[in-house]
Design a protein around this motif. Structure first.
Motif, PDB file in Angstrom:
ATOM      1  N   ILE A   8      -6.748   7.726  -9.952  1.00  0.00           N
ATOM      2  CA  ILE A   8      -6.720   6.130  -9.552  1.00  0.00           C
ATOM      3  C   ILE A   8      -6.730   6.192  -7.893  1.00  0.00           C
ATOM      4  O   ILE A   8      -5.450   6.585  -7.569  1.00  0.00           O
ATOM      5  CB  ILE A   8      -5.697   5.350 -10.238  1.00  0.00           C
ATOM      6  CG1 ILE A   8      -5.856   5.625 -11.707  1.00  0.00           C
ATOM      7  CG2 ILE A   8      -5.704   3.960  -9.665  1.00  0.00           C
ATOM      8  CD1 ILE A   8      -4.882   4.871 -12.629  1.00  0.00           C
ATOM      9  N   ARG A   9      -7.639   5.809  -7.271  1.00  0.00           N
ATOM     10  CA  ARG A   9      -7.681   6.119  -5.948  1.00  0.00           C
ATOM     11  C   ARG A   9      -6.904   4.968  -5.129  1.00  0.00           C
ATOM     12  O   ARG A   9      -6.235   4.191  -5.606  1.00  0.00           O
ATOM     13  CB  ARG A   9      -9.107   6.233  -5.311  1.00  0.00           C
ATOM     14  CG  ARG A   9      -9.710   7.423  -5.798  1.00  0.00           C
ATOM     15  CD  ARG A   9      -8.978   8.872  -5.280  1.00  0.00           C
ATOM     16  NE  ARG A   9      -8.702   8.831  -4.000  1.00  0.00           N
ATOM     17  CZ  ARG A   9      -9.154   9.801  -3.312  1.00  0.00           C
ATOM     18  NH1 ARG A   9      -9.715  10.823  -3.532  1.00  0.00           N
ATOM     19  NH2 ARG A   9      -8.798   9.794  -1.628  1.00  0.00           N
ATOM     20  N   GLU A  10      -7.046   4.802  -3.709  1.00  0.00           N
ATOM     21  CA  GLU A  10      -6.427   4.148  -2.964  1.00  0.00           C
ATOM     22  C   GLU A  10      -6.646   2.585  -3.262  1.00  0.00           C
ATOM     23  O   GLU A  10      -7.835   1.987  -3.281  1.00  0.00           O
ATOM     24  CB  GLU A  10      -6.570   4.215  -1.267  1.00  0.00           C
ATOM     25  CG  GLU A  10      -6.431   5.645  -0.888  1.00  0.00           C
ATOM     26  CD  GLU A  10      -7.412   6.612  -1.236  1.00  0.00           C
ATOM     27  OE1 GLU A  10      -7.048   7.884  -0.759  1.00  0.00           O
ATOM     28  OE2 GLU A  10      -8.350   6.383  -1.960  1.00  0.00           O
ATOM     29  N   PHE A  11      -5.578   1.808  -3.073  1.00  0.00           N
ATOM     30  CA  PHE A  11      -5.674   0.180  -3.126  1.00  0.00           C
ATOM     31  C   PHE A  11      -6.439  -0.433  -4.471  1.00  0.00           C
ATOM     32  O   PHE A  11      -6.717  -1.402  -4.480  1.00  0.00           O
ATOM     33  CB  PHE A  11      -6.429  -0.323  -2.043  1.00  0.00           C
ATOM     34  CG  PHE A  11      -5.748  -0.019  -0.688  1.00  0.00           C
ATOM     35  CD1 PHE A  11      -4.765  -0.948  -0.266  1.00  0.00           C
ATOM     36  CD2 PHE A  11      -6.273   1.101   0.151  1.00  0.00           C
ATOM     37  CE1 PHE A  11      -4.319  -0.494   1.045  1.00  0.00           C
ATOM     38  CE2 PHE A  11      -5.812   1.173   1.462  1.00  0.00           C
ATOM     39  CZ  PHE A  11      -4.714   0.393   1.944  1.00  0.00           C
ATOM     40  N   VAL A  12      -6.338   0.587  -5.571  1.00  0.00           N
ATOM     41  CA  VAL A  12      -6.565  -0.047  -6.964  1.00  0.00           C
ATOM     42  C   VAL A  12      -5.608  -1.032  -7.338  1.00  0.00           C
ATOM     43  O   VAL A  12      -4.446  -0.630  -7.362  1.00  0.00           O
ATOM     44  CB  VAL A  12      -6.908   1.370  -7.831  1.00  0.00           C
ATOM     45  CG1 VAL A  12      -7.161   0.493  -9.415  1.00  0.00           C
ATOM     46  CG2 VAL A  12      -8.066   1.856  -7.385  1.00  0.00           C
ATOM     47  N   THR A  13      -6.142  -2.027  -8.097  1.00  0.00           N
ATOM     48  CA  THR A  13      -5.310  -3.110  -8.678  1.00  0.00           C
ATOM     49  C   THR A  13      -5.584  -3.081 -10.375  1.00  0.00           C
ATOM     50  O   THR A  13      -6.823  -3.391 -10.559  1.00  0.00           O
ATOM     51  CB  THR A  13      -5.427  -4.447  -7.994  1.00  0.00           C
ATOM     52  OG1 THR A  13      -6.893  -4.921  -8.073  1.00  0.00           O
ATOM     53  CG2 THR A  13      -4.932  -4.623  -6.677  1.00  0.00           C
TER      54      THR A  13
END
Length: 262
Positions: free
Chosen positions: A88-93
């Protein structure tokens, strides 16, 4: 004890396996459960009734388990459930579900979820999917196993995307996409069969030929959807090696609720 950076804030009620690693300035709420081998980077917020399985890797600045963006939501104890070995990479919501549906947003195993992806309430994401940067799933979306979603693609609420389908870059998806199809565009169009993906998953020539025939029956002969479904079902007799693919296509078409992409 879990490897928790001294600047992180972890609620004492949170349940963390002893092998979990929590990065600097990350916040973990009281109803969060994290399985063995999972690593969480810096500046991540993990909240809500969120359960995270084993050996996931969550990068910095993610928002995991936040209250959803449905105006009907009233802080009910709905859930987010994440499986194993997801990246789950950066800035995932990723948001919790709603009581109006399943009350669970569910992510399977071995998914590759790239930066800025949004997965809304009550979505169900299978396993082995790839969601490229800025992929956006509205509420109640369902992705089958091995689905690939191109970057900057938006998927309308309640849409279903069948297993092994691929959606190209910057597409607008408002109808269900049958399994194995290759689609892209705005307006969306079916371009053919996701042959490259199928070969990577070691589909044999006979199975791929049968899937190509299903595509032809659906899109190239001017049949009604019901007539196409009947012809596809008959393929199980003439192409027994593809019986599982025929069954998958049949069940998907029977369950389609928004009409299929053309």
């Amino acid at each position: 004890m879990a490897n928790i950076h001294p600047t992180a804030i972890v609620d004492p009620q949170a349940e963390l396996d002893a092998s979990v690693a929590i990065g600097p300035y990350t916040i973990v709420g009281p109803h969060v459960k994290i399985g063995a081998g999972t690593t969480v980077g810096p500046h991540v917020v993990l909240e809500g009734h969120t359960t995270i399985g084993r050996h996931n890797r969550i990068f910095q600045f993610g928002s995991i388990g936040a209250a959803n963006q449905d105006k009907k939501y009233r802080d009910e104890p709905t859930e987010l459930v994440i499986g194993e070995r997801n990246t789950i990479r950066e800035f995932v919501t990723l948001h919790v579900g709603t009581v109006q549906d399943k009350a669970i947003t569910r992510i399977g195993d071995d998914n590759w979820i790239m930066a800025y992806t949004h997965i809304a309430h009550d979505c169900t994401v299978g396993s082995h999917t790839t969601l490229a940067n800025n992929a956006t799933l509205a509420g109640h979306v369902e992705l089958g196993d091995w689905v690939t979603i191109g970057g900057l693609t938006g998927i309308h609420q309640f849409v279903k995307v069948g297993a092994h389908a691929m959606v190209g870059f910057a597409s607008a998806v408002s109808q269900d996409i049958p399994p194995y199809m290759l689609v892209d565009g705005n307006p969306l169009a079916v371009r053919g069969v996701n042959v490259v993906g199928l070969r990577r998953r070691e589909f044999g020539d006979a199975r791929i030929a049968a899937i190509r025939q299903m595509h032809k029956l659906l899109y190239r002969e001017g049949r009604t959807l019901e007539a196409a479904r009947e012809a596809i079902a008959a393929l199980a007799q003439s192409a027994p090696e593809a019986a599982q693919d025929v069954a998958l296509m049949g069940s998907f078409l029977a369950a389609a609720t928004r009409g299929i992409a053309r």
